[in-house]
Design an enzyme around this catalytic site. Structure first.
Site, PDB file in Angstrom:
ATOM      1  N   ASP A  61      76.188 -52.509  -2.807  1.00 20.06           N
ATOM      2  CA  ASP A  61      76.910 -52.105  -3.844  1.00 20.06           C
ATOM      3  C   ASP A  61      77.455 -53.046  -4.930  1.00 20.06           C
ATOM      4  O   ASP A  61      78.277 -53.868  -4.626  1.00 20.06           O
ATOM      5  CB  ASP A  61      78.344 -51.464  -3.210  1.00 20.06           C
ATOM      6  N   CYS A  68      69.164 -66.681  -6.300  1.00 23.18           N
ATOM      7  CA  CYS A  68      68.604 -65.487  -6.389  1.00 23.18           C
ATOM      8  C   CYS A  68      67.264 -65.511  -6.453  1.00 23.18           C
ATOM      9  O   CYS A  68      66.456 -66.047  -7.410  1.00 23.18           O
ATOM     10  CB  CYS A  68      69.122 -64.810  -7.610  1.00 23.18           C
ATOM     11  N   GLY A  87      63.779 -56.785   5.162  1.00 26.86           N
ATOM     12  CA  GLY A  87      63.748 -56.067   6.260  1.00 26.86           C
ATOM     13  C   GLY A  87      62.889 -56.599   7.156  1.00 26.86           C
ATOM     14  O   GLY A  87      62.722 -57.813   7.514  1.00 26.86           O
ATOM     15  N   GLY A 126      66.208 -58.003   8.567  1.00 28.19           N
ATOM     16  CA  GLY A 126      65.566 -57.125   9.639  1.00 28.19           C
ATOM     17  C   GLY A 126      66.509 -56.800  11.024  1.00 28.19           C
ATOM     18  O   GLY A 126      66.064 -56.801  11.883  1.00 28.19           O
TER      19      GLY A 126
END
Ligand code: FMN
Length: 364
Positions: free
Chosen positions: A66, A181, A272, A303
């Site tokens: 978000d 980033c 992930g 993960g």
């Protein structure tokens, strides 16, 4: 039920749709209350302190889900102890060209090259002012505005963070500073010159920080660099801890199933399952540096899909774990499953509380 439908859409469209649905659902008292009772779990053993930040439980929503604080009323009732919104920058940014979000379901992975698109700190501040009682703790993740036309130079970068900080610190339970980033190539190496950490923190110190500040670091196994960053932070009492960002691109060692040709069509950083090992390794090194009983709390994402993944990070030294990919692949019920599983496992292993398990597997 909804997931197979969403997964047929382009990943960014699916994400926007899911987020808009959360935003809409969060407008109604009934859905907010229902979400709380369906997804929430209360257990004293799960309460945790992370660098002075007291949380109802150690599971948080990671930054990026978000970005613009659209859905805080609902996301805050999915059972998370905290929700980290952002990254937000001082000026709005479009981010990188599309497509910039991809799924690799066979690896439980997401590839992202957003480049921090967001509405900017002023709009996000206004949105947060309209949320009267944030249901969970709210962290706000700040990043330098991604503007390829303006290279990252001193002191502009510090002023950029400072402006967002000033606008948003009174809306946050904590601030996370995204120091790198992976998808902003012009900016991501700026803090490789470590004295620049000191310059940024000195600039923020002028604003009398009133909330704990966490530094989300570029992932590195270089313990010398990590040690130096911690030593710089030592001089700034408002720095409450650290977390670790995704590495840029597809570093060697990430196990990914798609062919090199398919991966080529998915530019960006991988979140992930494939990054779990790397993040856990850096987490263990960081904990080895800050040590038990330090003033710093460690937050770790990368993960986390079940209670075992979460507890592994806790035992390596994290006080708080966050997830993003887990929510995408397992749906909102994953929050309750992880928390209930953690409480059970703590009991089985004889830990009185999460806090007692933090760092249990740390290297001697
Ligand atoms: C689509 C996507 C967008 C993200 N955006 C941000 C961001 O804006 N700022 C940030 O600090 N981290 C961002 N992240 C990183 C996550 O906060 C988190 O550190 C990372 O995804 C590892 O968690 P996971 O394995 O559960 O996905 C993003 C991750 C993804 C997958």
């Amino acid at each position: 039920m909804v997931r197979p439908l969403l997964f047929r859409l382009d990943a960014e469209r699916a994400h926007n749709l899911a987020l808009r649905s959360c935003e809409h659902a969060g407008r109604f008292e009934l859905t907010r209350r229902t979400a709380r009772s369906v997804f929430g779990i209360r257990d004293e053993r799960l309460r945790v302190d992370c660098g002075g930040l007291c949380l109802e439980n150690p599971l948080g929503l990671a930054a990026g889900f978000d970005k613009n604080a659209r859905a805080v009323p609902l996301l805050g009732r999915l059972g998370f102890g905290h929700v980290e919104i952002g990254s937000v920058s001082s000026r709005p940014s479009q981010g990188n060209p599309r497509p910039r979000l991809f799924r690799i379901p066979e690896d439980d992975a997401i590839v992202v090259s957003y480049g921090v698109p967001n509405d900017g700190a002023e709009v996000v501040r206004r949105r947060l002012l309209a949320v009267d009682r944030p249901p969970a703790r709210v962290g706000i993740n700040l990043v330098k505005t991604n503007d390829p036309a303006r290279p990252a130079v001193e002191p502009d970068v510090y002023d950029d963070y400072a402006r967002s900080f000033e606008l948003l610190q009174d809306r946050a339970d904590y601030i996370a500073l995204n120091m790198s980033c992976p998808n902003s190539p012009g900016d991501r190496d700026f803090f490789d010159l470590l004295p620049r950490f000191d310059s940024l923190l000195a600039r923020l110190a002028e604003l009398s920080p009133r909330v704990p500040v966490f530094l989300k670091l570029k992932p590195t196994r270089d313990e010398g660099a990590l040690r130096e960053i911690v030593a710089i932070a030592d001089a700034y009492p408002f720095v409450a801890g650290f977390s670790i960002n995704l590495p840029a691109g597809k570093p060697a060692g990430l196990r990914l199933s798609p062919s090199p040709e398919r991966l080529e069509r998915m530019p960006g950083a991988v979140g992930g399952r494939p990054v779990e090992g790397l993040i856990n390794d850096i987490l263990a090194r960081l904990y080895g540096i800050v040590g038990p009983g330090s003033r710093y709390g460690l937050m770790a994402a990368g993960g986390v899909f079940d209670a075992e993944d979460a507890l592994r990070k806790i035992r390596l030294g994290a006080s708080v774990v966050q997830l993003y990919s887990g929510l995408v692949y397992r749906g909102p019920r994953v929050v309750r499953e992880i928390l209930a599983g953690m409480a059970e496992q703590l009991e089985r292993e004889g830990f009185e509380s999460v806090g007692h398990a933090v760092g249990a597997d740390a290297r001697a």
